[in-house]
Design an enzyme around this catalytic site. Structure first.
Site, PDB file in Angstrom:
ATOM      1  N   GLU A   1      -6.021  -7.165  -3.394  1.00  0.00           N
ATOM      2  CA  GLU A   1      -7.228  -6.499  -3.881  1.00  0.00           C
ATOM      3  C   GLU A   1      -7.218  -6.129  -5.167  1.00  0.00           C
ATOM      4  O   GLU A   1      -8.072  -6.126  -6.149  1.00  0.00           O
ATOM      5  CB  GLU A   1      -7.678  -5.671  -2.524  1.00  0.00           C
ATOM      6  CG  GLU A   1      -7.675  -6.038  -1.277  1.00  0.00           C
ATOM      7  CD  GLU A   1      -6.688  -5.993  -0.500  1.00  0.00           C
ATOM      8  OE1 GLU A   1      -5.435  -6.251  -1.257  1.00  0.00           O
ATOM      9  OE2 GLU A   1      -6.518  -5.683   0.508  1.00  0.00           O
TER      10      GLU A   1
ATOM     11  N   CYS B   1      -6.067   0.550  -1.627  1.00  0.00           N
ATOM     12  CA  CYS B   1      -7.067  -0.392  -2.037  1.00  0.00           C
ATOM     13  C   CYS B   1      -8.441  -0.138  -1.824  1.00  0.00           C
ATOM     14  O   CYS B   1      -9.412  -0.270  -2.477  1.00  0.00           O
ATOM     15  CB  CYS B   1      -6.685  -1.945  -1.652  1.00  0.00           C
ATOM     16  SG  CYS B   1      -5.520  -2.567  -2.304  1.00  0.00           S
TER      17      CYS B   1
ATOM     18  N   CYS C   1      -1.185  -4.845  -4.549  1.00  0.00           N
ATOM     19  CA  CYS C   1      -1.886  -5.625  -3.470  1.00  0.00           C
ATOM     20  C   CYS C   1      -2.821  -6.493  -3.986  1.00  0.00           C
ATOM     21  O   CYS C   1      -3.194  -6.663  -5.195  1.00  0.00           O
ATOM     22  CB  CYS C   1      -2.599  -4.386  -2.715  1.00  0.00           C
ATOM     23  SG  CYS C   1      -1.656  -3.525  -1.663  1.00  0.00           S
TER      24      CYS C   1
ATOM     25  N   CYS D   1      -5.359  -1.910   2.620  1.00  0.00           N
ATOM     26  CA  CYS D   1      -4.721  -0.562   2.820  1.00  0.00           C
ATOM     27  C   CYS D   1      -5.610   0.575   2.247  1.00  0.00           C
ATOM     28  O   CYS D   1      -6.501   0.242   1.297  1.00  0.00           O
ATOM     29  CB  CYS D   1      -3.281  -0.698   2.110  1.00  0.00           C
ATOM     30  SG  CYS D   1      -3.406  -0.738   0.254  1.00  0.00           S
TER      31      CYS D   1
ATOM     32  N   ASN E   1      -1.025 -10.535  -4.195  1.00  0.00           N
ATOM     33  CA  ASN E   1       0.049  -9.546  -3.998  1.00  0.00           C
ATOM     34  C   ASN E   1       1.160 -10.057  -4.834  1.00  0.00           C
ATOM     35  O   ASN E   1       1.775 -11.089  -5.066  1.00  0.00           O
ATOM     36  CB  ASN E   1       0.198  -8.865  -2.697  1.00  0.00           C
ATOM     37  CG  ASN E   1       0.690  -9.880  -1.633  1.00  0.00           C
ATOM     38  OD1 ASN E   1       0.661 -11.107  -1.773  1.00  0.00           O
ATOM     39  ND2 ASN E   1       1.492  -9.527  -0.774  1.00  0.00           N
ATOM     40  N   ILE E   2       1.697  -8.948  -5.575  1.00  0.00           N
ATOM     41  CA  ILE E   2       2.829  -9.114  -6.338  1.00  0.00           C
ATOM     42  C   ILE E   2       3.955  -8.000  -6.292  1.00  0.00           C
ATOM     43  O   ILE E   2       3.688  -6.702  -6.417  1.00  0.00           O
ATOM     44  CB  ILE E   2       2.431  -9.142  -7.852  1.00  0.00           C
ATOM     45  CG1 ILE E   2       1.206 -10.238  -8.154  1.00  0.00           C
ATOM     46  CG2 ILE E   2       3.482  -9.297  -8.908  1.00  0.00           C
ATOM     47  CD1 ILE E   2       0.680  -9.905  -9.513  1.00  0.00           C
ATOM     48  N   GLU E   3       5.121  -8.553  -5.563  1.00  0.00           N
ATOM     49  CA  GLU E   3       5.989  -7.444  -5.135  1.00  0.00           C
ATOM     50  C   GLU E   3       7.078  -7.037  -6.373  1.00  0.00           C
ATOM     51  O   GLU E   3       7.055  -8.002  -7.310  1.00  0.00           O
ATOM     52  CB  GLU E   3       6.661  -8.008  -3.893  1.00  0.00           C
ATOM     53  CG  GLU E   3       5.548  -8.019  -2.788  1.00  0.00           C
ATOM     54  CD  GLU E   3       6.084  -8.291  -1.333  1.00  0.00           C
ATOM     55  OE1 GLU E   3       7.350  -8.580  -1.330  1.00  0.00           O
ATOM     56  OE2 GLU E   3       5.401  -7.894  -0.516  1.00  0.00           O
TER      57      GLU E   3
HETATM   58  N1  THU Z   1      -0.666  -5.959   0.748  1.00  0.00           N
HETATM   59  C1  THU Z   1      -1.967  -6.328   0.124  1.00  0.00           C
HETATM   60  O1  THU Z   1      -1.802  -7.327  -0.877  1.00  0.00           O
HETATM   61  N2  THU Z   1      -3.062  -5.713   0.456  1.00  0.00           N
HETATM   62  C2  THU Z   1      -3.256  -4.843   1.296  1.00  0.00           C
HETATM   63  O2  THU Z   1      -4.427  -4.217   1.564  1.00  0.00           O
HETATM   64  C3  THU Z   1      -2.135  -4.506   2.241  1.00  0.00           C
HETATM   65  C4  THU Z   1      -0.870  -5.104   1.923  1.00  0.00           C
HETATM   66  C5  THU Z   1       0.516  -6.301   0.510  1.00  0.00           C
HETATM   67  C6  THU Z   1       1.552  -5.526  -0.117  1.00  0.00           C
HETATM   68  C7  THU Z   1       2.969  -6.101   0.252  1.00  0.00           C
HETATM   69  O3  THU Z   1       3.163  -7.061  -0.935  1.00  0.00           O
HETATM   70  C8  THU Z   1       2.662  -6.700   1.329  1.00  0.00           C
HETATM   71  O4  THU Z   1       1.233  -6.948   1.694  1.00  0.00           O
HETATM   72  C9  THU Z   1       3.318  -6.216   2.615  1.00  0.00           C
HETATM   73  O5  THU Z   1       2.796  -4.835   2.809  1.00  0.00           O
END
Ligand code: THU
Length: 139
Positions: free
Chosen positions: A58, A96, A56, A93, A45-47
């Site tokens: 995935e 995804c 996310c 989520c 994941n990359i915020e």
């Molecule tokens: N996140 C994912 O990478 N995949 C998911 O299916 C659920 C959430 C990440 C997004 C964000 O960077 C962190 O988890 C918290 O929500």
């Protein structure tokens, strides 16, 4: 899928936790997406400071594959947790799951949730996204 292959995917997904860019949530997620041709696409994941551009793990893996012309998949392993500690499952989520619905057969595509290589559970996309809307609905 054989246990050994599942464990390989889990190992790869766990390795991606180190690459997560998560200065805001501190919730690391790693993914390992197995294409039907045997290639494994990795994702983290990359915020983003503006929050909504965050991606996310995935979707990182799916978009890497699709951007290289690969659109057939058999399984994805997803792991995650605060500070990268995978004490519980990190289920995908809704967004995804919808991306999976675009490229995967909900009856056969497998989603592996794991905390470590010995503790995991395998789901089909259909179980995690019942009555999903996909390309077939527009055909
Ligand atoms: N996140 C994912 O990478 N995949 C998911 O299916 C659920 C959430 C990440 C997004 C964000 O960077 C962190 O988890 C918290 O929500």
């Amino acid at each position: 899928m054989e246990k050994k292959q599942i464990q390989e995917l889990i190992k790869t997904a766990l390795e991606q936790l180190d690459y997560s860019y998560v200065p805001y949530s501190h919730f690391h997620v790693g993914a390992a997406l197995l294409a039907k041709n045997g290639t494994v696409y990795k994702g983290c994941n990359i915020e983003n400071a503006a929050y909504t551009p965050s991606n996310c793990a995935e979707r990182t893996a799916f978009f890497k594959a699709v951007s290289e012309g690969i659109k057939e998949f058999s399984a994805i392993c997803v792991v995650g947790g605060i500070d990268g500690k995978t004490t519980e499952y990190a289920p995908p989520c809704g967004v995804c799951r919808q991306v999976m619905m675009e490229f995967c057969d909900p009856e056969t595509f497998q989603i592996i949730l794991a905390t470590d290589t010995e503790h995991y559970q395998v789901f089909h996309l259909k179980e995690l996204l019942p009555l999903g809307f996909g390309p077939g609905n527009l055909a």
